[in-house]
Write an enzyme that holds these catalytic residues in place. Structure first.
Site, PDB file in Angstrom:
ATOM      1  N   ARG A   1      26.326 -30.879 -39.174  1.00  0.00           N
ATOM      2  CA  ARG A   1      26.175 -30.092 -40.405  1.00  0.00           C
ATOM      3  C   ARG A   1      26.712 -28.675 -40.242  1.00  0.00           C
ATOM      4  O   ARG A   1      27.039 -28.006 -41.220  1.00  0.00           O
ATOM      5  CB  ARG A   1      24.702 -30.070 -40.859  1.00  0.00           C
ATOM      6  CG  ARG A   1      24.438 -29.180 -42.055  1.00  0.00           C
ATOM      7  CD  ARG A   1      23.131 -29.533 -42.803  1.00  0.00           C
ATOM      8  NE  ARG A   1      22.010 -29.756 -41.930  1.00  0.00           N
ATOM      9  CZ  ARG A   1      21.333 -28.794 -41.292  1.00  0.00           C
ATOM     10  NH1 ARG A   1      21.660 -27.530 -41.458  1.00  0.00           N
ATOM     11  NH2 ARG A   1      20.324 -29.099 -40.510  1.00  0.00           N
TER      12      ARG A   1
ATOM     13  N   TYR B   1      36.325 -22.762 -66.371  1.00  0.00           N
ATOM     14  CA  TYR B   1      35.754 -24.101 -66.169  1.00  0.00           C
ATOM     15  C   TYR B   1      34.271 -24.084 -66.556  1.00  0.00           C
ATOM     16  O   TYR B   1      33.491 -23.335 -65.957  1.00  0.00           O
ATOM     17  CB  TYR B   1      35.953 -24.535 -64.722  1.00  0.00           C
ATOM     18  CG  TYR B   1      35.446 -25.920 -64.451  1.00  0.00           C
ATOM     19  CD1 TYR B   1      35.858 -26.994 -65.228  1.00  0.00           C
ATOM     20  CD2 TYR B   1      34.543 -26.164 -63.424  1.00  0.00           C
ATOM     21  CE1 TYR B   1      35.390 -28.269 -64.992  1.00  0.00           C
ATOM     22  CE2 TYR B   1      34.070 -27.437 -63.166  1.00  0.00           C
ATOM     23  CZ  TYR B   1      34.497 -28.485 -63.965  1.00  0.00           C
ATOM     24  OH  TYR B   1      34.026 -29.749 -63.728  1.00  0.00           O
TER      25      TYR B   1
ATOM     26  N   ASP C   1      38.799 -17.769 -59.071  1.00  0.00           N
ATOM     27  CA  ASP C   1      38.971 -19.223 -59.036  1.00  0.00           C
ATOM     28  C   ASP C   1      40.475 -19.475 -59.140  1.00  0.00           C
ATOM     29  O   ASP C   1      41.081 -19.274 -60.185  1.00  0.00           O
ATOM     30  CB  ASP C   1      38.201 -19.880 -60.187  1.00  0.00           C
ATOM     31  CG  ASP C   1      38.271 -21.406 -60.143  1.00  0.00           C
ATOM     32  OD1 ASP C   1      39.296 -21.936 -59.651  1.00  0.00           O
ATOM     33  OD2 ASP C   1      37.337 -22.076 -60.610  1.00  0.00           O
TER      34      ASP C   1
ATOM     35  N   LYS D   1      42.225 -30.857 -57.049  1.00  0.00           N
ATOM     36  CA  LYS D   1      43.355 -30.807 -57.963  1.00  0.00           C
ATOM     37  C   LYS D   1      44.668 -30.791 -57.160  1.00  0.00           C
ATOM     38  O   LYS D   1      44.884 -31.655 -56.336  1.00  0.00           O
ATOM     39  CB  LYS D   1      43.208 -29.595 -58.887  1.00  0.00           C
ATOM     40  CG  LYS D   1      41.822 -29.492 -59.543  1.00  0.00           C
ATOM     41  CD  LYS D   1      41.580 -30.647 -60.489  1.00  0.00           C
ATOM     42  CE  LYS D   1      40.285 -30.557 -61.271  1.00  0.00           C
ATOM     43  NZ  LYS D   1      39.066 -30.295 -60.535  1.00  0.00           N
TER      44      LYS D   1
HETATM   45  N1  PLP Z   1      37.335 -24.709 -61.038  1.00  0.00           N
HETATM   46  C1  PLP Z   1      38.213 -25.193 -61.919  1.00  0.00           C
HETATM   47  C2  PLP Z   1      39.188 -24.259 -62.572  1.00  0.00           C
HETATM   48  C3  PLP Z   1      38.196 -26.560 -62.237  1.00  0.00           C
HETATM   49  O1  PLP Z   1      39.082 -27.025 -63.141  1.00  0.00           O
HETATM   50  C4  PLP Z   1      37.270 -27.412 -61.614  1.00  0.00           C
HETATM   51  C5  PLP Z   1      37.223 -28.852 -61.914  1.00  0.00           C
HETATM   52  O2  PLP Z   1      37.823 -29.321 -62.871  1.00  0.00           O
HETATM   53  C6  PLP Z   1      36.371 -26.860 -60.712  1.00  0.00           C
HETATM   54  C7  PLP Z   1      36.449 -25.514 -60.433  1.00  0.00           C
HETATM   55  C8  PLP Z   1      35.343 -27.715 -60.025  1.00  0.00           C
HETATM   56  O3  PLP Z   1      35.931 -28.455 -59.021  1.00  0.00           O
HETATM   57  P1  PLP Z   1      35.344 -29.841 -58.447  1.00  0.00           P
HETATM   58  O4  PLP Z   1      35.464 -30.846 -59.551  1.00  0.00           O
HETATM   59  O5  PLP Z   1      36.204 -30.120 -57.258  1.00  0.00           O
HETATM   60  O6  PLP Z   1      33.918 -29.582 -58.090  1.00  0.00           O
END
Ligand code: PLP
Length: 360
Positions: A45, A94, A160, A185
């Site tokens: 972990r 998001y 982000d 992604k």
């Molecule tokens: N940040 C953005 C801009 C996203 O589009 C997403 C998911 O679509 C996330 C964070 C969250 O990522 P995850 O689905 O890998 O948890």
């Protein structure tokens, strides 16, 4: 020596020095308990050699110390939990990030700001989270200016960086304290793994994030980590094709009847382009546009044989997602289209055909 190109850096990122008889990309290490005596690897972990290899790879591209997480949300939530003081969040980013704060960190005072601004004073703010380009609207904000304002107010600033990837934008170089991303992604890129990361400009912040991962137990699987590392090797190639496809699709969409609200920061006519061109290193494959209704989106998807309906982006395959179906505060017909790695002529022909079915 001049900096190596993006392709070279991706191919070699995080690989160990060559040792005869060992694989080029080390195989995943699945250990839970290790023979004791090593400074890092004692319990599964807390640390893992496969994590460290990907952390080295992403950290070298982001320009900081990276900590990998089992998803983008695990990475973002670890950063949000460091917030002391008011929290500034994008109102158009998001949506799960906002839901997480509402449900799990209800004691935080939150200020939501649209990515395109106007931005309020950061007095009393502990953490500013930017998402640029934002998902799904693809608006852009000035990381350098906002980081300077955050720091003047004593706040930390996180970006982000999911839509841009470490090749598209280097938030830490622009003054951010954290670059966070969903590597589910484009970074992993094959729609077969969920993963995320936080890269920190300050090793003390990275130690805090690493400790938070160990304490919360929010740890990535070695196999998923390895898959992301394997995918990262072709990120430069994939992004190049995706951006070329996005540019060609933008041209088709920009003259298609019934299409409104078309956005792609890579297009010179996009309202974000001047700022995006200044702070981004290259553009990606994600576009946003509106069709008149949800039914039009259904018809568009039914008529396309290359664009599939899927709620992720940045992968090899072209996908489209009607965001209102998930609760994003956007028009019913808003589509986030992720241009994949198909041949440009094929994708353009397919999208032209699908659009032609809409005016009948
Ligand atoms: N940040 C953005 C801009 C996203 O589009 C997403 C998911 O679509 C996330 C964070 C969250 O990522 P995850 O689905 O890998 O948890």
């Amino acid at each position: 020596m001049t900096e190596l190109g993006d392709g070279t850096r991706c191919v070699h990122a995080g690989l160990a020095d060559p040792v005869p008889g060992t694989p080029l990309l080390a195989s995943p290490v699945f250990g839970t308990g290790y023979h004791l005596g090593h400074p890092s690897y004692g319990y599964g972990r807390a640390d893992n050699p496969t994590w460290r290899a990907l952390e080295e790879a992403i950290g070298s591209l982001d320009g900081g110390e990276c900590v990998v997480f089992p998803s983008g949300m695990a990475a973002i939530s670890a950063v949000l939990r460091t917030c002391e003081g008011r929290l500034v969040l994008p109102s158009d980013g998001y949506f799960v990030t906002r839901s997480y704060v509402q449900s799990e960190l209800p004691w935080l005072e939150v200020v939501e700001v649209p990515t395109a601004g106007p931005w309020p004073s950061f007095d009393g703010v502990g953490l500013v989270l930017l998402e640029t380009p934002s998902n799904p609207g693809l608006d852009v904000c000035d990381i350098t200016a906002l980081a300077a304002e955050a720091h003047a107010a004593g706040a930390l600033l996180a970006v982000d960086n999911t839509t841009a990837t470490p090749l598209g934008q280097r938030p830490l170089q622009l003054g951010a304290d954290f670059a966070v991303a969903s590597d589910t992604k484009a970074l992993a890129g094959h729609s077969d793994v969920v993963l995320g990361h936080v890269t920190c400009s300050d090793p003390a912040l990275a130690a805090r994030i690493r400790e938070s991962r160990t304490f919360s137990g929010s740890v990535p699987g070695p196999f998923e980590t390895w898959l992301a590392h394997r995918g990262l090797g072709t990120l430069d190639l994939r992004l190049a094709r995706q951006a070329a496809n996005a540019s060609a699709v933008y041209k088709v969409l920009s003259s298609a009847p019934g299409v409104t609200g078309l956005r792609w920061p890579g297009a010179p006519e996009d309202p974000s382009h001047a700022l995006a061109a200044r702070q981004m290193r290259r553009f990606g494959g994600v576009l946003t546009f509106c069709l008149p209704s949800a039914a039009h989106v259904d018809r568009f998807l039914a008529a396309s044989s290359l664009v599939t309906g899927a709620t992720s982006f940045g992968g090899l395959h072209s996908t489209a997602d009607r965001r209102a179906q998930w609760g994003d505060p956007v028009p019913e017909g808003l589509v986030r289209l992720s241009a994949g790695c198909e041949d440009t002529e094929d994708l353009v022909a397919d999208i032209r055909t699908a659009l032609s079915t809409l005016d009948t």
